[in-house]
Write a protein that holds these residues in place. Structure first.
Motif, PDB file in Angstrom:
ATOM      1  N   GLN A   1       0.808  -1.142  -0.038  1.00  9.37           N
ATOM      2  CA  GLN A   1      -0.008   0.059  -0.026  1.00  9.37           C
ATOM      3  C   GLN A   1       0.934   1.269  -0.053  1.00  9.37           C
ATOM      4  O   GLN A   1       0.507   2.287  -0.686  1.00  9.37           O
ATOM      5  CB  GLN A   1      -0.921   0.024   1.119  1.00  9.37           C
ATOM      6  CG  GLN A   1      -2.257  -0.815   1.166  1.00  9.37           C
ATOM      7  CD  GLN A   1      -3.023  -0.468  -0.005  1.00  9.37           C
ATOM      8  OE1 GLN A   1      -3.433  -1.122  -0.960  1.00  9.37           O
ATOM      9  NE2 GLN A   1      -3.527   0.918  -0.080  1.00  9.37           N
ATOM     10  N   LYS A   2       1.840   1.155   0.833  1.00  5.05           N
ATOM     11  CA  LYS A   2       2.910   2.431   0.886  1.00  5.05           C
ATOM     12  C   LYS A   2       3.476   2.781  -0.471  1.00  5.05           C
ATOM     13  O   LYS A   2       3.596   3.839  -0.972  1.00  5.05           O
ATOM     14  CB  LYS A   2       3.795   2.162   2.141  1.00  5.05           C
ATOM     15  CG  LYS A   2       4.517   3.306   2.105  1.00  5.05           C
ATOM     16  CD  LYS A   2       5.672   3.229   3.308  1.00  5.05           C
ATOM     17  CE  LYS A   2       6.773   4.175   3.332  1.00  5.05           C
ATOM     18  NZ  LYS A   2       7.771   4.043   4.326  1.00  5.05           N
ATOM     19  N   ALA A   3       3.826   1.319  -1.108  1.00  3.36           N
ATOM     20  CA  ALA A   3       4.715   1.432  -2.419  1.00  3.36           C
ATOM     21  C   ALA A   3       3.815   2.044  -3.469  1.00  3.36           C
ATOM     22  O   ALA A   3       4.192   3.055  -4.364  1.00  3.36           O
ATOM     23  CB  ALA A   3       5.303   0.364  -2.897  1.00  3.36           C
TER      24      ALA A   3
ATOM     25  N   TYR B   1       3.330  -1.832 -13.760  1.00  2.00           N
ATOM     26  CA  TYR B   1       4.311  -1.130 -14.113  1.00  2.00           C
ATOM     27  C   TYR B   1       5.302  -1.000 -12.917  1.00  2.00           C
ATOM     28  O   TYR B   1       6.317  -0.113 -13.314  1.00  2.00           O
ATOM     29  CB  TYR B   1       3.620   0.344 -14.778  1.00  2.00           C
ATOM     30  CG  TYR B   1       2.664   0.203 -15.864  1.00  2.00           C
ATOM     31  CD1 TYR B   1       3.178  -0.448 -17.073  1.00  2.00           C
ATOM     32  CD2 TYR B   1       1.301   0.781 -15.732  1.00  2.00           C
ATOM     33  CE1 TYR B   1       2.173  -0.625 -18.069  1.00  2.00           C
ATOM     34  CE2 TYR B   1       0.717   0.632 -16.714  1.00  2.00           C
ATOM     35  CZ  TYR B   1       0.934  -0.031 -17.765  1.00  2.00           C
ATOM     36  OH  TYR B   1       0.039  -0.248 -18.789  1.00  2.00           O
ATOM     37  N   ARG B   2       4.897  -1.172 -12.028  1.00  2.00           N
ATOM     38  CA  ARG B   2       5.783  -1.017 -10.553  1.00  2.00           C
ATOM     39  C   ARG B   2       6.191   0.348 -10.555  1.00  2.00           C
ATOM     40  O   ARG B   2       5.422   1.761 -10.817  1.00  2.00           O
ATOM     41  CB  ARG B   2       6.979  -2.065 -10.995  1.00  2.00           C
ATOM     42  CG  ARG B   2       6.493  -3.468 -10.567  1.00  2.00           C
ATOM     43  CD  ARG B   2       5.979  -3.640  -9.330  1.00  2.00           C
ATOM     44  NE  ARG B   2       5.531  -4.849  -9.050  1.00  2.00           N
ATOM     45  CZ  ARG B   2       5.029  -5.680  -8.054  1.00  2.00           C
ATOM     46  NH1 ARG B   2       4.803  -5.108  -6.835  1.00  2.00           N
ATOM     47  NH2 ARG B   2       4.530  -6.637  -8.027  1.00  2.00           N
ATOM     48  N   ALA B   3       7.768   0.571 -10.466  1.00  2.00           N
ATOM     49  CA  ALA B   3       8.261   2.061 -10.023  1.00  2.00           C
ATOM     50  C   ALA B   3       7.915   3.086 -11.521  1.00  2.00           C
ATOM     51  O   ALA B   3       8.003   4.176 -11.302  1.00  2.00           O
ATOM     52  CB  ALA B   3       9.888   1.799 -10.084  1.00  2.00           C
ATOM     53  N   ARG B   4       7.673   2.371 -12.574  1.00  2.00           N
ATOM     54  CA  ARG B   4       7.499   3.324 -14.093  1.00  2.00           C
ATOM     55  C   ARG B   4       5.903   3.667 -13.923  1.00  2.00           C
ATOM     56  O   ARG B   4       5.510   4.011 -15.259  1.00  2.00           O
ATOM     57  CB  ARG B   4       7.925   2.651 -14.926  1.00  2.00           C
ATOM     58  CG  ARG B   4       9.406   2.302 -15.179  1.00  2.00           C
ATOM     59  CD  ARG B   4       9.981   2.123 -16.568  1.00  2.00           C
ATOM     60  NE  ARG B   4       9.836   3.169 -17.339  1.00  2.00           N
ATOM     61  CZ  ARG B   4       8.875   3.339 -18.277  1.00  2.00           C
ATOM     62  NH1 ARG B   4       7.793   2.365 -18.408  1.00  2.00           N
ATOM     63  NH2 ARG B   4       8.729   4.365 -18.986  1.00  2.00           N
ATOM     64  N   SER B   5       4.878   3.551 -12.834  1.00  5.37           N
ATOM     65  CA  SER B   5       3.448   3.518 -12.855  1.00  5.37           C
ATOM     66  C   SER B   5       3.121   4.955 -13.361  1.00  5.37           C
ATOM     67  O   SER B   5       2.545   5.028 -14.359  1.00  5.37           O
ATOM     68  CB  SER B   5       2.779   3.194 -11.768  1.00  5.37           C
ATOM     69  OG  SER B   5       3.157   1.818 -11.317  1.00  5.37           O
ATOM     70  N   VAL B   6       3.709   5.822 -12.517  1.00  8.65           N
ATOM     71  CA  VAL B   6       3.350   7.355 -12.959  1.00  8.65           C
ATOM     72  C   VAL B   6       3.805   7.828 -14.265  1.00  8.65           C
ATOM     73  O   VAL B   6       3.134   8.399 -15.174  1.00  8.65           O
ATOM     74  CB  VAL B   6       3.744   8.371 -11.617  1.00  8.65           C
ATOM     75  CG1 VAL B   6       3.358   9.765 -12.111  1.00  8.65           C
ATOM     76  CG2 VAL B   6       2.983   7.823 -10.538  1.00  8.65           C
ATOM     77  N   GLU B   7       4.957   7.306 -14.628  1.00  8.53           N
ATOM     78  CA  GLU B   7       5.865   7.598 -15.782  1.00  8.53           C
ATOM     79  C   GLU B   7       5.114   7.291 -16.864  1.00  8.53           C
ATOM     80  O   GLU B   7       4.634   7.917 -17.908  1.00  8.53           O
ATOM     81  CB  GLU B   7       7.172   7.298 -15.535  1.00  8.53           C
ATOM     82  CG  GLU B   7       8.029   7.378 -16.963  1.00  8.53           C
ATOM     83  CD  GLU B   7       9.343   6.927 -17.064  1.00  8.53           C
ATOM     84  OE1 GLU B   7      10.013   7.018 -18.019  1.00  8.53           O
ATOM     85  OE2 GLU B   7       9.803   6.372 -15.709  1.00  8.53           O
ATOM     86  N   THR B   8       4.476   5.824 -16.668  1.00  7.83           N
ATOM     87  CA  THR B   8       3.852   5.285 -17.966  1.00  7.83           C
ATOM     88  C   THR B   8       2.698   6.094 -18.098  1.00  7.83           C
ATOM     89  O   THR B   8       2.099   6.478 -19.338  1.00  7.83           O
ATOM     90  CB  THR B   8       3.583   3.870 -17.594  1.00  7.83           C
ATOM     91  OG1 THR B   8       5.003   3.351 -17.346  1.00  7.83           O
ATOM     92  CG2 THR B   8       2.876   3.141 -18.790  1.00  7.83           C
ATOM     93  N   VAL B   9       1.618   6.211 -17.025  1.00  7.55           N
ATOM     94  CA  VAL B   9       0.382   6.727 -17.138  1.00  7.55           C
ATOM     95  C   VAL B   9       0.669   8.456 -17.945  1.00  7.55           C
ATOM     96  O   VAL B   9      -0.179   8.633 -18.850  1.00  7.55           O
ATOM     97  CB  VAL B   9      -0.192   7.011 -16.020  1.00  7.55           C
ATOM     98  CG1 VAL B   9      -1.408   7.667 -16.132  1.00  7.55           C
ATOM     99  CG2 VAL B   9      -0.434   5.413 -15.436  1.00  7.55           C
ATOM    100  N   ARG B  10       1.743   8.946 -17.470  1.00  8.27           N
ATOM    101  CA  ARG B  10       1.809  10.265 -17.981  1.00  8.27           C
ATOM    102  C   ARG B  10       2.240  10.325 -19.598  1.00  8.27           C
ATOM    103  O   ARG B  10       1.874  11.273 -20.257  1.00  8.27           O
ATOM    104  CB  ARG B  10       3.182  11.083 -17.182  1.00  8.27           C
ATOM    105  CG  ARG B  10       2.571  11.639 -15.971  1.00  8.27           C
ATOM    106  CD  ARG B  10       3.832  12.386 -15.473  1.00  8.27           C
ATOM    107  NE  ARG B  10       3.146  12.855 -13.919  1.00  8.27           N
ATOM    108  CZ  ARG B  10       2.486  14.015 -13.768  1.00  8.27           C
ATOM    109  NH1 ARG B  10       2.015  14.718 -14.670  1.00  8.27           N
ATOM    110  NH2 ARG B  10       2.267  14.413 -12.496  1.00  8.27           N
TER     111      ARG B  10
END
Length: 758
Positions: A142-144, A169-178
């Motif tokens: 949840q924190k991640a 997408y793990r660590a690239r989640s926000v980057e991928t969505v953007r």
């Protein structure tokens, strides 16, 4: 100027997972009663602190409300808030009871202990090392995803969808969505084009950007697939895509009464974009060049050299070609010789069962002993079950390995009961792996069988057919059984009807109605409906009735009375276990949603309940799984009964036949009440008694096949309730639309000796 409201989320009253429209109750300091808040508030959890921006309104029906246009969430700062927050299902393994124990022990430090000192959780009664580790792991996850949640919460995505995005997408989640929010619609189950488009609009993606146009084209083809089509003609595809992409993109508050994007534009909503056919056509060419669309130009029969340009999604095109390839492989590979005196075997079976087979049944058994691939089709009362049982017994007596399967659990259960042998769903037969979302059985790892029999084949779509046929060993025989006059599959394609229409496979069509079946008005009227004739009534038979009612409210009242009173009293059927209401639609007064609410209030009104969205679930409720859940091993269309319920923990158990399945709060989205279901959902099932409401408000769905399918679901009693006009619409079949498929053409071309179309 917008108003600002602070408070603690007391209770979620209603949430529409598709549109994001939410109704909740907010505890606000200085107000005695909680405030009703409405808006696009997916992702909020009971117990959270909320800061809402919006305006006060007075609804004519519900009174004063706060309509939220934006919100931010805060961790709860009170013990009661922490308890509600943790018990909301946010952390798997912690329900309301366990949350209460944690807060009693750690007080305001509960969240800090879970995050920083999870080893202390074992101090709480009921918390052993295993559960403590589970909570620690769930909290870490949840924190991640906190960054993802913060980024997406304003875009109307639920916590469950945020978790799916993070896991993909793990660590690239926000980057991928953007970078490309439209990837979500194609790669994340549960996120559609509309949601992705809303995110894209908020991120500043232009309405006529190539990314949006290409996503809109693929979305349009997926909509065609939802209608059963395998492809679309270029002109029709562009026309439909222009209409879809020209709808206003909601980037501000929800504009309709349920946040569905209807009504006047909100302050953040841009006017419809000028998406032109020329721009879309150029992007179609780009998708073809990239291999994201398959283009095929086919001639139109007749003089003039006219052609059609067809466009398909690669996966669907490959599936249809795969079916052709697999059938050719089966037909061209000889089976090991079967040493059997066919006439003697048939005589043995007739003597063993004490029956006399009809000529077409004998022909089917003879063909099934020697043909590599055989299709058997026929309506109710024509003896499909008897001949399948004979085929199975004769092959088994000769030591052949026989595998039986059907598309749904109910259909597989019926096949097992009729043959006395194990039958599995196609997914279980092919050993579906939820982890990889693939079948373990395929061309490289085929089934171990000499004969594979698939029943209820009208329900098998092209993609599933391709997977099944690939897994059939080349030397094995294949028997496909079904009623080609029923509704086609929910998924794209029209496999059974296309195989028959191709004239490239041996087909036995059973047409004779047996004497015992002729004594059933259900069977007689099913065949009359198939021919477009009105049903006949009376004649001393009491298994088929048509109660004529004109107005929806009168039809609804009669359906309720039939289910709760008349049918149980006169025929002795249990109103929950043995009576099933089948309706053409989900929405409206006579749709499945409203009928379930009405029938639950009649048949199971009292007792502890778990609220999920618009549903109250109670012990004793009849429920249906509406999506495949491979973790729980329950599948779309499975019907069961709630046998246990824990209101505090928000969990329940459902009995599906001989299996008991546990559901927690996160699983309940796949479960609905099932006192009434759509006719499409009833395919492959049979019920002792069926009640079918019919009204012209169902106009777009009233088709002969739909009515025929509904009537053939009833084993001992069918009652139609509705107007003569609705019946006439269905029988005249004005709304029937052929599906866009090429399976029959491809198979026929191969049969004629044309070049292999693969």
């Amino acid at each position: 100027m917008a108003d600002v409201l602070h408070g603690s989320l007391e209770r979620i009253v209603y949430v529409n997972e598709q549109t994001g429209w939410t109704v909740l109750r907010l505890r606000v300091r200085g107000r005695r009663e909680p405030v009703t808040v409405v808006g696009n508030l997916l992702g909020t959890q009971p117990g959270e602190g909320l800061r809402l921006t919006g305006r006060w309104i007075v609804d004519t029906k519900y009174g004063e409300q706060f309509r939220a246009e934006a919100f931010t969430t805060l961790r709860p700062a009170t013990a009661a808030g922490i308890e509600k927050y943790l018990g909301s299902g946010l952390v798997r393994g912690v329900g309301p009871k366990m949350a209460a124990r944690l807060v009693r022990h750690f007080g305001l430090q509960t969240l800090a202990v879970i995050e920083e000192h999870p080893e202390q959780l074992v101090e709480v009664p009921g918390f052993g090392p295993v559960r403590a580790e589970r909570v620690r792991s769930a909290w870490a996850e949840q924190k991640a995803i906190a960054e993802v949640m913060i980024f997406l919460q304003g875009h109307g995505l639920s916590p469950a969808l945020a978790v799916r995005i993070y896991r993909r997408y793990r660590a690239r989640s926000v980057e991928t969505v953007r970078e490309n929010p439209f990837r979500l619609a194609e790669e994340i189950h549960g996120i559609g084009f509309r949601t992705a488009d809303r995110i894209a609009a908020r991120l500043g993606t232009a309405a006529a950007s190539p990314e949006r146009l290409r996503a809109g084209i693929r979305y349009t083809l997926n909509r065609c697939a939802d209608d059963g089509d395998m492809f679309a003609e270029r002109g029709e595809l562009v026309r439909r895509a222009v209409g879809i992409l020209s709808i206003p993109r909601s980037v501000g508050r929800s504009t309709g009464p349920e946040g569905d994007g209807t009504g006047a534009l909100g302050p953040g909503d841009p006017a419809p974009a000028a998406v032109t056919p020329e721009a879309l056509s150029a992007e179609v060419d780009g998708l073809i060049g990239d291999g994201a669309l398959v283009r095929e130009v086919v001639p139109v029969a007749g003089p003039g050299g006219i052609t059609r340009e067809l466009l398909a999604l690669p996966a669907l095109d490959a599936a249809e070609r795969g079916v052709v390839s697999a059938l050719l492989r089966l037909q061209r590979t000889p089976a090991p010789p079967l040493e059997v005196d066919a006439e003697r075997a048939i005589a043995w079976y007739q003597g063993w069962r004490g029956i006399t087979l009809a000529q077409l049944q004998r022909q089917a058994i003879l063909s099934a002993l020697h043909e590599k691939v055989l299709v058997v089709t026929g309506g109710p009362g024509t003896g499909k079950t008897t001949l399948v049982r004979g085929i199975v017994e004769i092959h088994a007596r000769k030591g052949r390995r026989v595998l039986l399967c059907a598309p749904t659990g109910r259909a597989a259960q019926r096949l097992a009961e009729s043959t006395g042998r194990e039958a599995r769903t196609i997914h279980r037969l092919l050993e579906f792996d939820p982890g990889s979302m693939r079948f373990r059985r395929d061309g490289e790892n085929p089934l171990e069988a000499d004969l594979v029999i698939a029943d209820e084949c009208s329900m098998i779509d092209t993609v599933l057919a391709n997977n099944l046929l690939k897994a059939v060993p080349a030397a094995a025989q294949l028997l496909l059984v079904g009623d080609a006059d029923q509704l086609p599959s929910v998924g794209p394609g029209n496999v059974l009807a296309d195989l028959i229409a191709s004239a490239s496979l041996p087909v036995v069509r059973l047409t004779e109605i047996f004497r015992q079946a002729e004594a059933s008005r259900i069977v007689v009227n099913a065949h009359r409906i198939h021919r477009g004739e009105y049903p006949v009534l009376g004649g001393g038979l009491d298994d088929f009735f048509w109660i004529k009612k004109e107005h929806p409210e009168d039809i609804l009242a009669m359906v309720k009375r039939l289910v709760a009173e008349d049918i149980p009293r006169r025929f002795g059927f249990d109103p929950v276990r043995e009576v099933q209401v089948l309706t053409p639609m989900r929405r409206g007064a006579l749709g499945a949603v409203n009928l379930n609410v009405q029938l639950q209030a009649l048949l199971n009104p009292h007792g502890a309940a778990i609220r999920h969205g618009a549903h109250d679930f109670r012990i004793g409720d009849k429920v249906m799984q509406i999506e495949n859940d491979y973790d729980l091993d329950v599948y779309n269309g499975d019907i069961g009964c709630i046998e246990e319920l824990d209101k505090e923990e928000g969990t329940l158990r459902v009995r599906f036949g001989d299996r008991s399945v546990g559901y927690d709060a996160r699983d309940l989205g796949g479960l609905v009440l099932a006192y009434a279901t759509s006719i499409h959902k009833a395919q492959g099932s049979e019920y002792p008694a069926v009640v079918i409401p019919l009204h012209s408000q169902h106009y777009l769905l009233l088709q002969r096949r739909l009515l025929y399918t509904a009537v053939t679901r009833g084993k001992r009693l069918v009652v139609l309730v509705g107007s003569a006009r609705a019946m006439g619409i269905a029988l005249h079949d004005r709304n029937a639309k052929p599906r866009n498929t090429r399976l029959a053409e491809r198979l026929a071309a191969v049969t004629r000796g044309a070049p292999h179309p693969l």
